[in-house]
Design a protein around this motif. Sequence first.
Motif, PDB file in Angstrom:
ATOM      1  N   ALA A   1     -35.562 -61.723  28.489  1.00  0.00           N
ATOM      2  CA  ALA A   1     -36.441 -62.875  28.338  1.00  0.00           C
ATOM      3  C   ALA A   1     -37.766 -62.542  29.013  1.00  0.00           C
ATOM      4  CB  ALA A   1     -35.831 -64.115  28.970  1.00  0.00           C
ATOM      5  N   VAL A   2     -38.852 -62.742  28.292  1.00  0.00           N
ATOM      6  CA  VAL A   2     -40.191 -62.556  28.843  1.00  0.00           C
ATOM      7  C   VAL A   2     -40.801 -63.951  28.915  1.00  0.00           C
ATOM      8  CG1 VAL A   2     -42.436 -61.465  28.559  1.00  0.00           C
ATOM      9  CG2 VAL A   2     -40.359 -60.273  27.803  1.00  0.00           C
ATOM     10  N   ILE A   3     -41.033 -64.398  30.137  1.00  0.00           N
ATOM     11  CA  ILE A   3     -41.436 -65.783  30.393  1.00  0.00           C
ATOM     12  C   ILE A   3     -42.852 -65.803  30.960  1.00  0.00           C
ATOM     13  CG2 ILE A   3     -40.922 -67.855  31.752  1.00  0.00           C
ATOM     14  CD1 ILE A   3     -37.996 -66.684  31.978  1.00  0.00           C
TER      15      ILE A   3
ATOM     16  N   SER B   1     -28.913 -67.638  21.504  1.00  0.00           N
ATOM     17  CA  SER B   1     -28.922 -69.077  21.820  1.00  0.00           C
ATOM     18  C   SER B   1     -28.215 -69.352  23.151  1.00  0.00           C
ATOM     19  CB  SER B   1     -28.321 -69.894  20.684  1.00  0.00           C
ATOM     20  OG  SER B   1     -26.942 -69.725  20.597  1.00  0.00           O
ATOM     21  N   GLU B   2     -27.179 -68.579  23.466  1.00  0.00           N
ATOM     22  CA  GLU B   2     -26.531 -68.755  24.773  1.00  0.00           C
ATOM     23  C   GLU B   2     -27.487 -68.355  25.896  1.00  0.00           C
ATOM     24  OE1 GLU B   2     -22.211 -67.974  26.651  1.00  0.00           O
ATOM     25  OE2 GLU B   2     -23.251 -66.137  26.038  1.00  0.00           O
TER      26      GLU B   2
ATOM     27  N   TYR C   1     -28.948 -70.791  29.052  1.00  0.00           N
ATOM     28  CA  TYR C   1     -29.028 -70.500  30.489  1.00  0.00           C
ATOM     29  C   TYR C   1     -30.441 -70.747  31.009  1.00  0.00           C
ATOM     30  CZ  TYR C   1     -24.433 -68.226  30.371  1.00  0.00           C
ATOM     31  OH  TYR C   1     -23.098 -67.962  30.241  1.00  0.00           O
ATOM     32  N   LEU C   2     -31.440 -70.279  30.284  1.00  0.00           N
ATOM     33  CA  LEU C   2     -32.820 -70.458  30.733  1.00  0.00           C
ATOM     34  C   LEU C   2     -33.214 -71.929  30.771  1.00  0.00           C
ATOM     35  CD1 LEU C   2     -34.585 -67.559  28.810  1.00  0.00           C
ATOM     36  CD2 LEU C   2     -33.988 -67.636  31.240  1.00  0.00           C
TER      37      LEU C   2
ATOM     38  N   TRP D   1     -42.562 -73.181  31.324  1.00  0.00           N
ATOM     39  CA  TRP D   1     -42.435 -71.880  30.669  1.00  0.00           C
ATOM     40  C   TRP D   1     -42.765 -71.909  29.192  1.00  0.00           C
ATOM     41  CZ3 TRP D   1     -36.801 -70.474  32.442  1.00  0.00           C
ATOM     42  CH2 TRP D   1     -36.803 -70.199  33.809  1.00  0.00           C
ATOM     43  N   SER D   2     -43.279 -70.782  28.728  1.00  0.00           N
ATOM     44  CA  SER D   2     -43.225 -70.423  27.315  1.00  0.00           C
ATOM     45  C   SER D   2     -42.614 -69.025  27.326  1.00  0.00           C
ATOM     46  CB  SER D   2     -44.603 -70.435  26.672  1.00  0.00           C
ATOM     47  OG  SER D   2     -45.446 -69.488  27.274  1.00  0.00           O
ATOM     48  N   TYR D   3     -41.695 -68.758  26.428  1.00  0.00           N
ATOM     49  CA  TYR D   3     -40.982 -67.485  26.502  1.00  0.00           C
ATOM     50  C   TYR D   3     -40.427 -67.078  25.152  1.00  0.00           C
ATOM     51  CZ  TYR D   3     -36.721 -70.355  26.714  1.00  0.00           C
ATOM     52  OH  TYR D   3     -35.716 -71.256  26.458  1.00  0.00           O
ATOM     53  N   HIS D   4     -40.028 -65.833  25.103  1.00  0.00           N
ATOM     54  CA  HIS D   4     -39.271 -65.334  23.955  1.00  0.00           C
ATOM     55  C   HIS D   4     -38.137 -64.461  24.497  1.00  0.00           C
ATOM     56  CE1 HIS D   4     -42.127 -62.004  24.543  1.00  0.00           C
ATOM     57  NE2 HIS D   4     -41.204 -61.237  24.017  1.00  0.00           N
ATOM     58  N   ILE D   5     -37.083 -64.368  23.712  1.00  0.00           N
ATOM     59  CA  ILE D   5     -35.893 -63.614  24.085  1.00  0.00           C
ATOM     60  C   ILE D   5     -35.684 -62.537  23.029  1.00  0.00           C
ATOM     61  CG2 ILE D   5     -33.395 -63.716  24.461  1.00  0.00           C
ATOM     62  CD1 ILE D   5     -33.794 -66.721  25.138  1.00  0.00           C
ATOM     63  N   GLU D   6     -35.412 -61.325  23.502  1.00  0.00           N
ATOM     64  CA  GLU D   6     -35.147 -60.210  22.597  1.00  0.00           C
ATOM     65  C   GLU D   6     -33.804 -59.585  22.950  1.00  0.00           C
ATOM     66  OE1 GLU D   6     -38.420 -57.601  23.285  1.00  0.00           O
ATOM     67  OE2 GLU D   6     -39.845 -58.921  22.278  1.00  0.00           O
ATOM     68  N   GLU D   7     -33.045 -59.194  21.937  1.00  0.00           N
ATOM     69  CA  GLU D   7     -31.797 -58.481  22.188  1.00  0.00           C
ATOM     70  C   GLU D   7     -32.123 -57.024  22.508  1.00  0.00           C
ATOM     71  OE1 GLU D   7     -27.499 -57.445  20.149  1.00  0.00           O
ATOM     72  OE2 GLU D   7     -28.894 -58.723  19.081  1.00  0.00           O
ATOM     73  N   LEU D   8     -31.466 -56.485  23.521  1.00  0.00           N
ATOM     74  CA  LEU D   8     -31.687 -55.100  23.928  1.00  0.00           C
ATOM     75  C   LEU D   8     -30.636 -54.184  23.299  1.00  0.00           C
ATOM     76  CD1 LEU D   8     -32.408 -55.618  27.726  1.00  0.00           C
ATOM     77  CD2 LEU D   8     -34.050 -55.402  25.854  1.00  0.00           C
TER      78      LEU D   8
END
Length: 96
Positions: A6-8, A58-59, A63-64, A73-80
Amino acid sequence: MQKFQAVIRFTMDDEFMKLIPAHRTYINYLINKKIVESYAVSMESQTVWVTMNASSKSEADQYLSKSPLYRYWSYHIEELVVYDGQVFRLPTVQYN
């Protein structure tokens, strides 16, 4: 379990500063539960990087969203696909 980054980006005000202790308690809880693997904050760029274990994006988002600081916050989540570093290596052998 999959890994997500997550990059917040955040903004601060006086209320934000008051919520930091509760947020740190929540992050420590997630670290102790092995949900959060790494957590880094830059005050210079007002950015947070969180590496998490979750079964889905989504899980990870759920948590976030439970953080007391979520509304800042504004953020995006990427799968590694790859997550590697020194802590995952065997220690160097030291001969006495």
